[in-house]
Design a protein around this motif. Structure first.
Motif, mmCIF file in Angstrom:
data_model
loop_
_atom_site.group_PDB
_atom_site.id
_atom_site.type_symbol
_atom_site.label_atom_id
_atom_site.label_comp_id
_atom_site.label_asym_id
_atom_site.label_seq_id
_atom_site.Cartn_x
_atom_site.Cartn_y
_atom_site.Cartn_z
ATOM 1 N N ARG A 36 -63.319 -5.843 -5.206
ATOM 2 C CA ARG A 36 -62.840 -5.130 -6.394
ATOM 3 C C ARG A 36 -61.333 -5.231 -6.559
ATOM 4 O O ARG A 36 -60.777 -4.681 -7.508
ATOM 5 N N VAL A 37 -60.687 -5.931 -5.630
ATOM 6 C CA VAL A 37 -59.252 -6.200 -5.772
ATOM 7 C C VAL A 37 -58.981 -7.696 -5.624
ATOM 8 O O VAL A 37 -58.562 -8.358 -6.573
ATOM 9 N N ASP A 54 -57.350 -6.917 -15.203
ATOM 10 C CA ASP A 54 -57.951 -5.761 -15.880
ATOM 11 C C ASP A 54 -59.120 -5.173 -15.102
ATOM 12 O O ASP A 54 -59.493 -4.019 -15.317
ATOM 13 N N GLU A 93 -59.370 -2.808 -9.146
ATOM 14 C CA GLU A 93 -59.311 -1.363 -8.919
ATOM 15 C C GLU A 93 -58.758 -1.114 -7.522
ATOM 16 O O GLU A 93 -59.498 -1.040 -6.546
ATOM 17 N N TYR A 94 -57.446 -0.992 -7.426
ATOM 18 C CA TYR A 94 -56.784 -0.843 -6.135
ATOM 19 C C TYR A 94 -56.802 0.606 -5.679
ATOM 20 O O TYR A 94 -56.508 1.517 -6.441
ATOM 21 N N GLY A 95 -57.156 0.811 -4.404
ATOM 22 C CA GLY A 95 -57.097 2.128 -3.789
ATOM 23 C C GLY A 95 -56.615 1.983 -2.357
ATOM 24 O O GLY A 95 -57.019 1.042 -1.655
ATOM 25 N N GLU A 114 -69.534 -3.008 -12.110
ATOM 26 C CA GLU A 114 -69.252 -4.061 -13.089
ATOM 27 C C GLU A 114 -70.366 -5.103 -13.138
ATOM 28 O O GLU A 114 -70.674 -5.642 -14.198
#
Length: 465
Positions: A86-87, A97, A100-102, A310
């Protein structure tokens, strides 16, 4: 002779001794391991839940030892579904876009790489050659170096490497670049990816390009190169020839009922351009009404990473789009798009490649795309089909006999489909022979040999800062 140690996120373990692996990459790596003797380590694909994973699952097959480890549920969520997919995956495919960085997921990614290193280090011998694969394990060499491992370590990235403006939008880009600097050889799919990497070092002022394909950064000198991954060309061509008589292929040929077959084969992923491709097919039929009821588009798209929201959404989107086009264009006796949302057995897939007049391979961004190469290898030399290929696939750097398209240009792709279906036999042969000659020369074994030769060359050596 030095042992070879391969580390990848997942491991291709044969079901029984002597069994051939299904994919080309596994064929090459297994052959290299058989030659050198060695270890293939990676995640088992299983979760140990909340408890710590048990000891490595060691399986011996001839000269190869497969070392499998479970991961905790948290590790899988943070390292694999989180930061890796996801990154890193969206950023390397130019999709800022979708990144999703965490910090929690980032910490999990580095933690699991440290865990891999801790499990691998006790297995190593002093002269082992270590080859690490893909974006899941970029920090692995750094973790091994901190443990005192001085072996030669190579890394190969199977996906694209983005330009500086995209990469440096990632909050931890410096740690990722620093991690790559700990390898002795960093391999990319194409010269474009290599240039993006080198350009980023220079632009940020954190490194420089040296002669002989070397880089200097973070106090180390290491080598970078482009090594376009390939397929087992001749065996796959023979496989496809024999598959033409497969009973399921015969049924597929009969079900097409004399129509021209267009085939697309992709894992369900937003990078593959599937929705744009369906739009292009619809546009092709709309602009060429004489092809109504005379062409069938078969899209084979196995599910992928369905745990990631997604991908679940995309699965619904593609199915709805195919249904909409079939509703708009189809007739009582003609379904324009056949959408198959599951894996197809390799013998059937090879036969379908050979049956198809057009191989439609139009990713929005792809490191290489082996479907393009398999489609070419599967063709009948006396009556080959036409490859319609995205210029944003790494394969476009090699398969110059393809019709190159911009997948964002829907009408342009539609015109390429029309051109491919009306192309003369002489031109089809000429284009196919050019591509096939290249694939025979640069097959999967050549790819493997070239990388290992450069990794073990005397001029690839660690330089401490």
């Amino acid at each position: 002779m030095s042992r070879l140690v391969i580390v990848s996120n997942r491991v291709s373990v044969p079901e029984k001794a002597g069994a051939a692996p299904a994919g080309g990459l596994a064929v090459a790596l297994q052959a290299a391991l058989e030659e050198h003797g060695g270890i293939w380590m990676g995640w088992s694909g299983k979760s140990s839940g909340a408890k710590a994973p048990g000891p490595l699952d060691m399986r011996n097959h001839g000269k190869i030892t497969y070392a499998l480890t479970d991961l905790t549920k948290t590790d899988v969520e943070e390292y694999y579904h989180g930061f890796a997919n996801r990154v890193l995956w969206p950023i390397c495919h130019y999709r800022l876009d979708l990144a999703e960085y965490g910090r929690k997921e980032m910490a999990g990614y580095f933690r699991v790489n440290r865990f891999f290193a801790e499990r691998l280090a006790p297995l190593l011998k002093e002269d082992d050659i270590i080859w690490v694969h893909d974006y899941h394990l970029i920090p692995l060499a750094s973790e091994l170096r901190q443990m005192g491992v001085k072996n030669k370590i190579g890394f190969f990235l199977h996906i694209p490497w983005p330009p500086a403006d995209v990469l440096f939008a990632m909050p931890v880009h410096e740690q990722i670049m620093r991690g790559l600097s700990q390898y002795d050889l960093v391999g990319f799919q194409t010269d474009f990816d290599l240039d993006n990497f080198g350009g980023g070092l220079v632009r940020e002022g954190i490194g420089e390009r040296l002669e002989g394909g070397k880089f200097s950064t973070y106090g180390r000198t290491f080598k970078g190169g482009a090594y376009s991954i390939a397929i087992e060309t001749q065996p796959f061509a023979e496989f496809a020839r024999k598959a033409a008589s497969n009973s399921m292929v015969r049924k597929a040929r009969q079900s097409v009922e004399g129509r021209d077959l267009i085939i697309g084969v992709d894992r369900l992923d937003y990078s593959k351009g599937i929705t744009q491709r369906i739009d292009a097919f619809e546009t092709f039929v709309t602009l060429n009404p004489n092809y109504q009821n005379k062409v069938t588009y078969l899209q084979i798209t196995p599910k992928s990473r369905s745990e990631v929201p997604e991908y679940e959404q995309m699965q619904r989107t593609v199915a709805e789009q195919a249904g909409r086009v079939n509703g708009a264009l189809g007739t009582v006796d003609w379904v324009p798009i056949r959408y198959v949302n599951r894996s197809i057995a390799r013998p059937l897939l090879a036969g379908l490649y050979r049956l198809a007049k057009i191989g439609l391979v139009t990713p929005l961004r792809d490191g290489m795309n082996l479907v393009a190469k398999e489609y070419v290898a599967a063709q009948d030399p006396d009556d080959p089909g036409v490859l319609v290929l995205s210029r944003f696939a790494g394969a476009a750097r090699e398969l110059t006999g393809a019709l190159l398209v911009n997948p964002y240009d829907i009408e342009g792709t539609a015109h390429a489909i029309a051109r491919g279906l009306t192309m003369s036999l002489d031109e089809r042969k000429q284009r196919w022979e050019k591509m096939m000659d290249h694939l025979v020369k640069y097959d999967i074994n050549r790819w493997c040999e070239d990388f290992l030769k450069d990794l073990t060359a005397e001029d690839v050596e660690e330089t401490a800062g």
